[in-house]
Design an enzyme around this catalytic site. Structure first.
Site, PDB file in Angstrom:
ATOM      1  N   SER A  14       0.838  -1.203   0.000  1.00  0.00           N
ATOM      2  CA  SER A  14       0.000   0.000   0.000  1.00  0.00           C
ATOM      3  C   SER A  14       0.872   1.251   0.000  1.00  0.00           C
ATOM      4  CB  SER A  14      -0.964  -0.047   1.190  1.00  0.00           C
ATOM      5  OG  SER A  14      -0.263  -0.228   2.408  1.00  0.00           O
ATOM      6  N   ASP A 184       3.692  11.838   9.123  1.00  0.00           N
ATOM      7  CA  ASP A 184       2.316  12.207   9.457  1.00  0.00           C
ATOM      8  C   ASP A 184       1.696  11.261  10.486  1.00  0.00           C
ATOM      9  OD1 ASP A 184       2.125   9.930   7.961  1.00  0.00           O
ATOM     10  OD2 ASP A 184       0.801  10.754   6.418  1.00  0.00           O
ATOM     11  N   HIS A 187       3.048   7.392   7.636  1.00  0.00           N
ATOM     12  CA  HIS A 187       4.067   7.190   6.611  1.00  0.00           C
ATOM     13  C   HIS A 187       5.449   7.550   7.147  1.00  0.00           C
ATOM     14  CE1 HIS A 187       0.211   7.862   4.428  1.00  0.00           C
ATOM     15  NE2 HIS A 187       0.617   6.699   3.913  1.00  0.00           N
TER      16      HIS A 187
END
Length: 253
Positions: A14, A184, A187
């Site tokens: 992902s 964040d 990530h």
């Protein structure tokens, strides 16, 4: 296809895979280390969970492909592990039992590609819940849920004899991990990516695979054509450019 043929290393997952070339990311580091040795192929899709991955697995990894990957590094779990929202039909949550079954199917499909196709699974990493809320305003992610999915994934890999990296634990390897390892809260920062690279290279180096797929073990393509324009440590012996380890690479030896 551009020749000559090299080992192919596929990064499949992902957004942590998709964004692995940002912020001095782990995909970029691996691509640098494996230059002239293997091709790093990026197959990262932001927002995906294991359910979506399973739907298109045959298209990304067709069994009848002329060339099969030497190594596939797989990451799914972060989106699967978000808390379900009954008011949001687009929620990426996948129940834990289904997640494990999906990952098993992904692993078994990859194993069937070739006897020489190796697999490394990255487990669900830790998150910084406060940072996620600060950046996005709200969050259904939690470190507790991430741990459950990570531990279940690790157990599944151990049962199947598949190499697995415990990212949930690895990313908490220093006191300031909450602020150092994320951009964040989800990530990875440059520091977080260094942890991933270190863990991947450790597994690949120690694996009893033939051939060994560590970047230092693979031959350099067209090395005999590279010029000898630098001197070695003794300031006398000429060193082939193809055999050199540059300063930024030596930390990964």
């Amino acid at each position: 296809m551009v020749g000559p043929s090299r080992p192919q290393i596929v990064l499949f997952g992902s957004s942590i895979v998709q964004f692995s070339y940002n912020h001095e990311g782990w995909g970029a580091i691996l691509t640098d280390l494996y230059a002239c040795k293997a091709d790093i192929v990026l197959r990262g899709y932001g927002g995906w969970n294991s359910r979506i991955a399973l739907q298109v697995l045959d298209q990304i990894f067709p069994k009848d492909a002329a060339v099969q990957p030497s190594l596939v590094i797989v990451y799914f779990g972060g989106n699967d592990s978000v808390r379900p929202d009954p008011n949001d039909l687009s929620s990426s949550h996948v129940p834990l039992p289904e997640y494990i079954q999906n990952m098993k199917k992904i692993v078994l499909h990859l194993k069937s590609l070739s006897e020489k196709t190796r697999i490394v699974i990255l487990s669900t990493p830790a998150v910084n819940e406060e940072q996620i809320i600060k950046v996005y305003g709200n969050s259904r992610r939690s470190n507790e849920s991430s741990q459950k999915y990570s531990e279940a994934c690790i157990q599944m890999c151990q049962e199947l004899g598949i190499k697995v990296i415990d990212l949930w634990t690895a990313l908490q390897n220093r006191d300031d991990w909450l602020t150092a390892h994320f951009t964040d809260g989800v990530h990875l920062s440059a520091e977080g990516s260094k942890v991933v690279v270190k863990e991947i290279l450790k597994v690949v180096k120690e694996a009893e695979w033939e051939p060994n797929l560590h970047w230092r073990s693979l031959p350099t393509e067209f090395a005999k054509y590279s010029p000898c324009i630098f001197l070695g440590p003794d300031s006398k012996t000429a060193v082939n450019v193809g055999d050199m380890d540059f300063d930024w690479q030596t930390q990964w030896i």
